[in-house]
Design an enzyme around this catalytic site. Structure first.
Site, PDB file in Angstrom:
ATOM      1  N   LYS A 111      15.099 -26.737  -0.561  1.00  0.00           N
ATOM      2  CA  LYS A 111      14.172 -25.670  -0.949  1.00  0.00           C
ATOM      3  C   LYS A 111      13.541 -24.955   0.253  1.00  0.00           C
ATOM      4  O   LYS A 111      12.932 -23.902   0.080  1.00  0.00           O
ATOM      5  CB  LYS A 111      13.096 -26.243  -1.875  1.00  0.00           C
TER       6      LYS A 111
ATOM      7  N   SER B 152       7.768 -28.863  -5.642  1.00  0.00           N
ATOM      8  CA  SER B 152       9.218 -29.028  -5.624  1.00  0.00           C
ATOM      9  C   SER B 152       9.842 -28.818  -7.002  1.00  0.00           C
ATOM     10  O   SER B 152      10.764 -29.540  -7.414  1.00  0.00           O
ATOM     11  CB  SER B 152       9.595 -30.431  -5.101  1.00  0.00           C
TER      12      SER B 152
ATOM     13  N   SER C 223      15.728 -32.169  -2.271  1.00  0.00           N
ATOM     14  CA  SER C 223      14.862 -30.980  -2.362  1.00  0.00           C
ATOM     15  C   SER C 223      14.498 -30.369  -1.016  1.00  0.00           C
ATOM     16  O   SER C 223      13.824 -29.334  -0.973  1.00  0.00           O
ATOM     17  CB  SER C 223      13.588 -31.322  -3.136  1.00  0.00           C
TER      18      SER C 223
END
Length: 351
Positions: A133, A187, A130
């Site tokens: 992101k 997230s 993640s």
């Protein structure tokens, strides 16, 4: 007859002396003229070399005057080196008290002084999970309208089992600003998918935007295949490229404001018209208090990431007691507990 010879001898001698004197005078005059010419030439040369008006202008080097190549001919390409404002890590750099596991990678960079404090495998390929992101958020902030309403599609919520999601359903209406907060604080993979589809028109177009932006930043070891970081063998990066992304993220004030939040409450409209409110806790344990931040260290922002193959990852922007900024990255820890222990061992060195 005998008296004439001495008189002629005297006259001849006088003539010779006179002739010799004239010759010396001529030689003297010639030497003086030569000396004047030499001195004058020297003065003229110095005048010319120092940029006198009679000098030929010095023409600066231009590649186009020397080479015919279409690339080298473009003198406009010359300028400051790309890396002049970057930390450059040429090799692994150890740091007392910091020991990552064998397969782990990480770094600690002093941004104020462009200095490497720690580096291990900075240019080696890793799965970002993640941490992806960071790039998704920057593109949302760069191209999106934070007040614009986004309608969640079925594609946005059709994700692999166990995926971290905010709980949106197809037809729900959320603003872009809310989605970015859900993306960075919690997230949420459904938030990432919705952002990508809305900004790019399609997810594939958005992924192209991600890779293009990464290339602009100088990320030579990165390739994205999705906007959220779910496992894909063609979705990878390096710790150094994550540093480049985090450094760029500092240019978006909203990024650091959001990534300092310990939690976020999202209120949105469900597909049936009802209102929904969900409290989302930050995934960064420093922000939630589950892990203790080292003394005099302030977290400015960053991103967590976790998958089975990526391990536990954390990339942070932070500052020391003197307000100096640092980037600290740990990739591939075998547990969250170990991740924060290792990160704290790095952060203890910034003061």
């Amino acid at each position: 007859m005998t008296s004439a010879k001495p008189r002629r001898t005297v006259n001849n001698k006088a003539a010779r002396l006179k002739k010799m004197r004239r010759r010396r005078i001529r030689h003297t005059i010639l030497l003086v003229l030569l000396l004047i010419a030499v001195v004058g030439g020297g003065v003229f040369a110095i005048y010319t070399l120092r940029g006198g008006s009679l000098s030929t202008p010095v023409i600066p080097f231009q590649a186009s005057n020397e080479f015919s190549s279409s690339v080298t001919a473009r003198d406009s390409l010359k300028g400051n080196g790309f890396a002049k404002d970057l930390v450059v890590s040429a090799q692994d750099t150890p740091l007392d008290g910091v020991a990552l596991e064998t397969d782990q990678k990480g770094l600690l960079f002093d941004l104020a002084n462009n200095k490497v404090l720690f580096a291990k495998g900075a240019y080696e390929r890793v799965y970002p999970a993640s941490i992806t992101k960071i790039m998704t958020a920057m593109l949302a902030l760069k191209y999106g309208n934070m007040d614009e309403t986004v309608t969640i599609t079925q594609e946005n919520v059709t994700l692999e089992d166990g995926s971290q999601v905010c709980g949106f359903g197809a037809g729900d209406k959320v603003t872009m600003g809310q989605l970015v907060r859900c993306l960075l604080v919690y997230s949420g993979n459904d938030a990432a998918s919705a952002i990508a589809e809305h900004i790019g028109g399609t997810t594939d177009n958005f992924v192209d935007m991600m890779n293009s932006y990464a290339a602009q930043l100088g990320c030579t070891g990165t390739h994205f295949s999705n906007p959220h970081g779910l496992q894909d063998e063609n979705h990878y990066t390096t710790p150094y490229d994550i540093y480049l992304m985090l450094k760029e993220a500092m240019n978006y004030p909203s990024f650091t404001e959001i990534t300092q939040l310990p939690s976020y409450t999202v209120e949105y409209t469900k597909a049936d018209g009802s209102t929904m409110s969900t409290v989302l806790e930050a995934t960064d344990h420093y922000l939630t208090g589950e892990a203790a931040t080292p003394k005099d260290v302030k977290i400015l922002g960053g991103k967590t990431g976790t998958t089975s193959l990526a391990g536990n990852c954390l990339a942070l922007l932070c500052q020391n007691a003197y307000g100096q900024p640092f980037v600290s990255i740990v990739m591939g820890a075998s547990s969250k507990e170990l991740l924060y222990q290792e990160m704290s061992s790095l952060l203890q060195h910034i003061n």
